[in-house]
Structure formats: C-alpha cells, structure tokens
Design a protein around this motif. Structure first.
Motif, PDB file in Angstrom:
ATOM      1  N   GLY A  21       0.816  -1.208   0.000  1.00 25.14           N
ATOM      2  CA  GLY A  21       0.000   0.000   0.000  1.00 25.14           C
ATOM      3  C   GLY A  21       0.848   1.255   0.000  1.00 25.14           C
ATOM      4  O   GLY A  21       0.568   2.219  -0.717  1.00 25.14           O
ATOM      5  N   LEU A  22       1.905   1.254   0.813  1.00 23.99           N
ATOM      6  CA  LEU A  22       2.803   2.409   0.839  1.00 23.99           C
ATOM      7  C   LEU A  22       3.497   2.576  -0.506  1.00 23.99           C
ATOM      8  O   LEU A  22       3.663   3.701  -0.994  1.00 23.99           O
ATOM      9  CB  LEU A  22       3.830   2.234   1.957  1.00 23.99           C
ATOM     10  N   PHE A  23       3.877   1.450  -1.130  1.00 21.06           N
ATOM     11  CA  PHE A  23       4.502   1.515  -2.445  1.00 21.06           C
ATOM     12  C   PHE A  23       3.582   2.201  -3.447  1.00 21.06           C
ATOM     13  O   PHE A  23       4.022   3.039  -4.243  1.00 21.06           O
ATOM     14  CB  PHE A  23       4.851   0.105  -2.929  1.00 21.06           C
ATOM     15  N   VAL A  24       2.299   1.870  -3.411  1.00 19.13           N
ATOM     16  CA  VAL A  24       1.340   2.461  -4.342  1.00 19.13           C
ATOM     17  C   VAL A  24       1.214   3.966  -4.112  1.00 19.13           C
ATOM     18  O   VAL A  24       1.173   4.747  -5.060  1.00 19.13           O
ATOM     19  CB  VAL A  24      -0.036   1.772  -4.221  1.00 19.13           C
ATOM     20  N   THR A  25       1.155   4.394  -2.849  1.00 25.11           N
ATOM     21  CA  THR A  25       1.051   5.839  -2.584  1.00 25.11           C
ATOM     22  C   THR A  25       2.306   6.558  -3.060  1.00 25.11           C
ATOM     23  O   THR A  25       2.236   7.697  -3.542  1.00 25.11           O
ATOM     24  CB  THR A  25       0.809   6.128  -1.092  1.00 25.11           C
ATOM     25  N   LYS A  26       3.455   5.905  -2.944  1.00 29.20           N
ATOM     26  CA  LYS A  26       4.698   6.506  -3.418  1.00 29.20           C
ATOM     27  C   LYS A  26       4.737   6.551  -4.951  1.00 29.20           C
ATOM     28  O   LYS A  26       5.252   7.505  -5.542  1.00 29.20           O
ATOM     29  CB  LYS A  26       5.902   5.719  -2.878  1.00 29.20           C
ATOM     30  N   LEU A  27       4.220   5.515  -5.589  1.00 26.54           N
ATOM     31  CA  LEU A  27       4.146   5.497  -7.051  1.00 26.54           C
ATOM     32  C   LEU A  27       3.255   6.629  -7.544  1.00 26.54           C
ATOM     33  O   LEU A  27       3.589   7.329  -8.507  1.00 26.54           O
ATOM     34  CB  LEU A  27       3.624   4.144  -7.533  1.00 26.54           C
ATOM     35  N   SER A  59      -1.993  -6.078  -6.115  1.00 28.55           N
ATOM     36  CA  SER A  59      -3.120  -6.528  -6.949  1.00 28.55           C
ATOM     37  C   SER A  59      -4.342  -6.880  -6.100  1.00 28.55           C
ATOM     38  O   SER A  59      -5.475  -6.812  -6.581  1.00 28.55           O
ATOM     39  CB  SER A  59      -2.715  -7.729  -7.803  1.00 28.55           C
ATOM     40  N   LEU A  60      -4.111  -7.255  -4.852  1.00 34.35           N
ATOM     41  CA  LEU A  60      -5.219  -7.593  -3.952  1.00 34.35           C
ATOM     42  C   LEU A  60      -5.871  -6.346  -3.365  1.00 34.35           C
ATOM     43  O   LEU A  60      -7.016  -6.392  -2.915  1.00 34.35           O
ATOM     44  CB  LEU A  60      -4.718  -8.488  -2.806  1.00 34.35           C
ATOM     45  N   LEU A  61      -5.146  -5.240  -3.373  1.00 32.37           N
ATOM     46  CA  LEU A  61      -5.649  -4.002  -2.778  1.00 32.37           C
ATOM     47  C   LEU A  61      -6.447  -3.151  -3.764  1.00 32.37           C
ATOM     48  O   LEU A  61      -7.451  -2.548  -3.407  1.00 32.37           O
ATOM     49  CB  LEU A  61      -4.486  -3.155  -2.259  1.00 32.37           C
ATOM     50  N   LEU A  62      -5.982  -3.100  -5.002  1.00 31.21           N
ATOM     51  CA  LEU A  62      -6.462  -2.106  -5.948  1.00 31.21           C
ATOM     52  C   LEU A  62      -7.652  -2.595  -6.767  1.00 31.21           C
ATOM     53  O   LEU A  62      -7.817  -3.788  -7.015  1.00 31.21           O
ATOM     54  CB  LEU A  62      -5.331  -1.711  -6.896  1.00 31.21           C
ATOM     55  N   SER A  63      -8.452  -1.641  -7.223  1.00 32.04           N
ATOM     56  CA  SER A  63      -9.558  -1.953  -8.121  1.00 32.04           C
ATOM     57  C   SER A  63      -9.017  -2.214  -9.522  1.00 32.04           C
ATOM     58  O   SER A  63      -7.873  -1.855  -9.846  1.00 32.04           O
ATOM     59  CB  SER A  63     -10.541  -0.782  -8.166  1.00 32.04           C
ATOM     60  N   ASP A  64      -9.837  -2.805 -10.378  1.00 26.66           N
ATOM     61  CA  ASP A  64      -9.419  -3.061 -11.762  1.00 26.66           C
ATOM     62  C   ASP A  64      -9.089  -1.753 -12.475  1.00 26.66           C
ATOM     63  O   ASP A  64      -8.139  -1.696 -13.273  1.00 26.66           O
ATOM     64  CB  ASP A  64     -10.526  -3.805 -12.521  1.00 26.66           C
ATOM     65  N   PHE A  77       6.622  -6.385 -12.452  1.00 22.99           N
ATOM     66  CA  PHE A  77       5.668  -5.745 -11.550  1.00 22.99           C
ATOM     67  C   PHE A  77       4.340  -5.507 -12.244  1.00 22.99           C
ATOM     68  O   PHE A  77       3.269  -5.882 -11.728  1.00 22.99           O
ATOM     69  CB  PHE A  77       6.226  -4.413 -11.027  1.00 22.99           C
ATOM     70  N   VAL A  78       4.379  -4.904 -13.422  1.00 20.67           N
ATOM     71  CA  VAL A  78       3.123  -4.580 -14.103  1.00 20.67           C
ATOM     72  C   VAL A  78       2.433  -5.836 -14.629  1.00 20.67           C
ATOM     73  O   VAL A  78       1.201  -5.926 -14.638  1.00 20.67           O
ATOM     74  CB  VAL A  78       3.377  -3.551 -15.231  1.00 20.67           C
ATOM     75  N   LYS A  79       3.243  -6.823 -15.027  1.00 20.95           N
ATOM     76  CA  LYS A  79       2.655  -8.069 -15.505  1.00 20.95           C
ATOM     77  C   LYS A  79       1.890  -8.787 -14.381  1.00 20.95           C
ATOM     78  O   LYS A  79       0.778  -9.276 -14.587  1.00 20.95           O
ATOM     79  CB  LYS A  79       3.761  -8.992 -16.035  1.00 20.95           C
ATOM     80  N   ARG A  80       2.464  -8.809 -13.179  1.00 22.18           N
ATOM     81  CA  ARG A  80       1.799  -9.484 -12.065  1.00 22.18           C
ATOM     82  C   ARG A  80       0.668  -8.650 -11.497  1.00 22.18           C
ATOM     83  O   ARG A  80      -0.331  -9.191 -10.995  1.00 22.18           O
ATOM     84  CB  ARG A  80       2.823  -9.772 -10.955  1.00 22.18           C
ATOM     85  N   LEU A  81       0.767  -7.334 -11.587  1.00 26.07           N
ATOM     86  CA  LEU A  81      -0.268  -6.455 -11.045  1.00 26.07           C
ATOM     87  C   LEU A  81      -1.615  -6.705 -11.686  1.00 26.07           C
ATOM     88  O   LEU A  81      -2.660  -6.687 -11.013  1.00 26.07           O
ATOM     89  CB  LEU A  81       0.138  -4.987 -11.253  1.00 26.07           C
ATOM     90  N   VAL A  82      -1.626  -6.971 -12.982  1.00 27.41           N
ATOM     91  CA  VAL A  82      -2.887  -7.118 -13.711  1.00 27.41           C
ATOM     92  C   VAL A  82      -3.194  -8.576 -14.049  1.00 27.41           C
ATOM     93  O   VAL A  82      -4.062  -8.858 -14.868  1.00 27.41           O
ATOM     94  CB  VAL A  82      -2.889  -6.271 -15.002  1.00 27.41           C
ATOM     95  N   LYS A  83      -2.483  -9.499 -13.433  1.00 25.71           N
ATOM     96  CA  LYS A  83      -2.671 -10.924 -13.732  1.00 25.71           C
ATOM     97  C   LYS A  83      -4.069 -11.366 -13.372  1.00 25.71           C
ATOM     98  O   LYS A  83      -4.589 -11.024 -12.304  1.00 25.71           O
ATOM     99  CB  LYS A  83      -1.640 -11.731 -12.938  1.00 25.71           C
TER     100      LYS A  83
END
Length: 276
Positions: free
Chosen positions: A156-162, A221-226, A270-276
């Motif tokens: 979650g922190l990684f996403v806010t930093k991104l 991927s478990l935290l974010l919406s599609d 990272f992006v490949k697994r994020l949207v798997k």
C-alpha cells in the motif's frame, strides 16, 4: 501483518512521537493514517530490516473526509488543539515547529483520483488508490500508552509513493528512493510458501530485487480496483516503451544503484503481475 507494537524510543525524532501523541488525542473519534517516510520506517521496524538512509524531518498523514467543509472542521480542530497553520502551504501545520502535512481524501476528490484545494483549485494532489490502499492497514500501538493509529501495508505504501512519483517525479527523488528501498528489502522478510513457488517460477534467476518487485505487485493486486490497476499498467508500460530514455527507469537506476536490465525487468514483472 495486522498489528505492530513499537516503542517510543524507536522513533528517529522525539518530535515525531510527540506530534503523533497529540494527533491521537485530537482525532479520538476519527481515524487517520500515517503515510510517507514515517510509515516506511515503521514497516522497517516490523520487518526487522535496516532503516532507510533517507531520514525524515516531518510527518505526513491522510484523513478521509466527506467534503471540504468537513476538512475545514478538521483544520479548526487541529488549530484549537495547539497546531499552527502554515500561511502558504494549505496542507501544512506545525506542532512545536515540527512539520505536519495533512492530505484529505474521500468524497471531496475528483473521481477518487485527485483533490483540488479551494478556492483556487490549487495545489492539485493525487490521492488515487488511497481508499483501496487504506482498507487494508497495519494497526500501530506505541508502548502501552493510548497511542494507536494506522499505516499502509508495504504494498500500500509503495502504491502511494508510485502515485506521488507520477505526480512530481521531475521535482525530487524522495518518492523513487522510498519505492526502491521497499523493492530492495521486501523479498526476504516476506517470502514464504506458497508465495515462494510463484516467485521462483516467475523470476528465472531468483534475483532478490526483481523478486521484491514481483511480490509487491502480488500484494498490490489484492488491494487495488481493476480501474486503478489499469491506470498504473498504462503509466508503467508507457515508460517501458521508452527504454533507456524512460525517466522511470533512469530514476529507478539512480535510487537503487542497479543496472538497466535489472530495473527494467523488475518493472516489467511488476506490471505483468499487477494485472494478472
């Protein structure tokens, strides 16, 4: 990791603890979330890894509110509790000269993605993913005192930093430094079965840096919406098409001190697994 107990002497600065103590008293009936470098350091303590060499001299929190009128009430509460409002920066307060940035999110945002501070609609800040990220948090309790608050998970922190880097990547390196620190330190403390099997199969050379990026994507991927995942996918893949000219790749290499191939592969997986 759902709960974290830390000691007040583990804070880098006494003012951090003092300010958090005051905030907990101020927001007894309203949840707030610690974000930024302070949350990063608390996660490091929880995972038993060395603290980042990038120190912090302030405190960042986020709070869910219904409207700007509601946020004005939060501001009044802070001022009445002894915080001083910065005369220029709309999000900034001080407690005994220690900086506190308060970022609102929730229904006052534009489609859950951005906030525009009234009355000039400036500054503009990204809060994309905040509601998703902060549904899954770590509860932090300090000593045995009545000081309890929340921080995002590592992903979650990684996403806010991104998000922050996408907004201001040309201005400063702090956000990328923190992202690369998380990637570089995430693999070993978190790699257990069945996670290990998936990571081992996806990362052919078992590089720990690339594995850390892959595992962060698994959790994110478990935290974010599609919709949110599609947004980050588009942003990252656009950068990857630029190859060596990509600002994302260049800044990642600088912050991580890794070579081009390692950094590129980390973001690619990272992006490949994020949207798997």
């Amino acid at each position: 990791m759902k709960d974290l107990h830390i000691q007040s002497n583990q804070f880098e600065l006494p003012q951090q603890f003092e300010t958090l103590n005051k905030l907990c008293q101020c927001f007894k009936d309203q949840e707030f979330f610690v974000i930024g470098a302070t949350a990063r350091d608390m996660l490091s303590i929880a995972l038993g890894i060395d603290l980042s060499t990038r120190t912090t001299r302030d405190l960042d929190i986020s709070i869910a509110v219904e409207s700007w009128d509601s946020f004005m009430k939060v501001q009044e509460l802070l001022i009445n509790s002894g915080f001083e409002k910065d005369s220029i920066r709309k999000q900034r307060f001080y407690y005994k000269y220690f900086e506190l940035d308060v970022v609102p999110f929730g229904k006052l945002s534009e489609d859950g993605a951005k906030i525009f501070w009234p009355p000039e609609a400036s500054p503009e800040m990204t809060v994309r993913g905040f509601e998703s990220v902060l549904k899954e948090c770590v509860n932090v309790k300090v000593d045995d005192a009545d000081i309890e608050f929340k921080i995002p998970t590592t992903a979650g922190l990684f996403v806010t930093k991104l998000d922050a880097w996408i907004d201001r990547g040309l201005e400063k390196d702090n956000d990328m430094d923190d992202m690369m620190y998380l990637v570089d330190n995430f693999y070993l403390p978190n790699c257990t079965e069945p996670v290990y099997t998936e990571v081992f199969e996806a990362v052919e050379d078992s590089d720990m840096f690339i594995s850390g990026a892959y595992m962060l994507a698994m959790d994110a991927s478990l935290l974010l919406s599609d919709e949110e995942k599609a947004y980050y996918k588009d942003k990252i893949e656009t950068e990857l098409t630029k190859q060596e000219a990509s600002l994302l790749i260049q800044k990642s290499m600088k912050s991580s001190k890794k070579d081009y191939d390692t950094v590129y592969r980390a973001w690619e997986l990272f992006v490949k697994r994020l949207v798997k």
